[in-house]
Scaffold this active site. Structure first.
Site, PDB file in Angstrom:
ATOM      1  N   VAL A 114       9.307   1.852   0.133  1.00 18.59           N
ATOM      2  CA  VAL A 114       9.269   3.119   0.859  1.00 18.59           C
ATOM      3  C   VAL A 114       7.912   3.305   1.537  1.00 18.59           C
ATOM      4  O   VAL A 114       7.828   3.768   2.678  1.00 18.59           O
ATOM      5  CB  VAL A 114       9.567   4.304  -0.086  1.00 18.59           C
ATOM      6  CG1 VAL A 114       9.450   5.631   0.654  1.00 18.59           C
ATOM      7  CG2 VAL A 114      10.968   4.170  -0.674  1.00 18.59           C
ATOM      8  N   CYS A 115       6.838   2.926   0.843  1.00 21.10           N
ATOM      9  CA  CYS A 115       5.497   3.079   1.418  1.00 21.10           C
ATOM     10  C   CYS A 115       5.330   2.219   2.660  1.00 21.10           C
ATOM     11  O   CYS A 115       4.823   2.681   3.689  1.00 21.10           O
ATOM     12  CB  CYS A 115       4.434   2.703   0.387  1.00 21.10           C
ATOM     13  SG  CYS A 115       4.428   3.745  -1.088  1.00 21.10           S
ATOM     14  N   SER A 116       5.751   0.961   2.581  1.00 24.00           N
ATOM     15  CA  SER A 116       5.618   0.074   3.734  1.00 24.00           C
ATOM     16  C   SER A 116       6.497   0.558   4.888  1.00 24.00           C
ATOM     17  O   SER A 116       6.102   0.475   6.054  1.00 24.00           O
ATOM     18  CB  SER A 116       5.981  -1.362   3.347  1.00 24.00           C
ATOM     19  OG  SER A 116       7.312  -1.452   2.865  1.00 24.00           O
TER      20      SER A 116
END
Length: 205
Positions: free
Chosen positions: A99-101
């Site tokens: 999700v962060c990437s």
């Protein structure tokens, strides 16, 4: 014991287990919420499990605090390095998670068309890991900053205070105008959930 009795017995056992789990979860939530109220932290979840941050995001309408973060070149960066434009702070646990990437890639895409704003992607990742990610993904429109040797997480209330991700930053977005005033903020309630990109971008238009 005949089949019917076995079925009734098994159903009662399963119901008891389910009820116990539900009560345990509710109790955990209540305890965490009480801790939230007592410590001034913010209640968020990780995969549905309650966890806390060390504080609350600075409020809309307030003057943003300065920070001292580390860039990909290992040099210190402060908020004044990004003055005269809106600043979108995309805050997250680690660029090495899905999700962060995805959020970094999305903000990188949006930043290409934002002439009046700079997007800062902030995490506890080392600058080396951030640089490797940007090279592999072709990230060029955002500024990667590391909180690995600063107090940003505590100062902005986004450091996770307990649970398996304790010490990392929560997922949050803060938008600051050209005068250093906060015009938008979102503490994403579930760490595995993406931020509201549209709302953040709308705050600078």
């Amino acid at each position: 014991m005949n089949f019917k009795n076995k079925l009734v017995f098994t159903t009662k056992i399963l119901f008891s287990v389910f009820l116990g789990a539900a009560l345990l979860t509710a109790n955990c939530y209540a305890q965490t919420k009480a801790a939230d109220n007592a410590t001034g932290g913010t209640l968020i979840t990780l995969g549905g499990t309650p966890t806390l941050t060390v504080g609350k995001l600075p409020a809309v309408g307030t003057q943003v605090k300065d920070f001292n973060l580390t860039g990909l070149d290992l040099k210190e960066k402060t908020l004044s390095d990004f003055k005269d434009k809106y600043v979108i702070m995309n805050i997250f646990p680690s660029v090495n998670t899905g999700v962060c990437s995805k959020a970094v890639r999305k903000f990188n895409e949006e930043a290409a068309s934002l002439k009046n704003a700079t997007v800062l992607c902030i995490s506890k990742d080392l600058p080396f890991a951030q640089k490797q990610f940007c090279g592999a993904e072709g990230i060029k429109n955002v500024v990667m900053l590391s909180d690995f040797r600063s107090d940003f997480g505590n100062s902005y209330g986004v450091q996770i205070a307990d649970g398996v991700m304790r010490g990392l930053l929560s997922r949050a977005v803060i938008v600051v105008d050209q005068n250093g005033k906060i015009v938008y903020e979102q503490q994403v309630p579930e760490i595995g959930q993406e931020p509201d990109y549209a709302a953040a971008i709308a705050a600078v238009k």
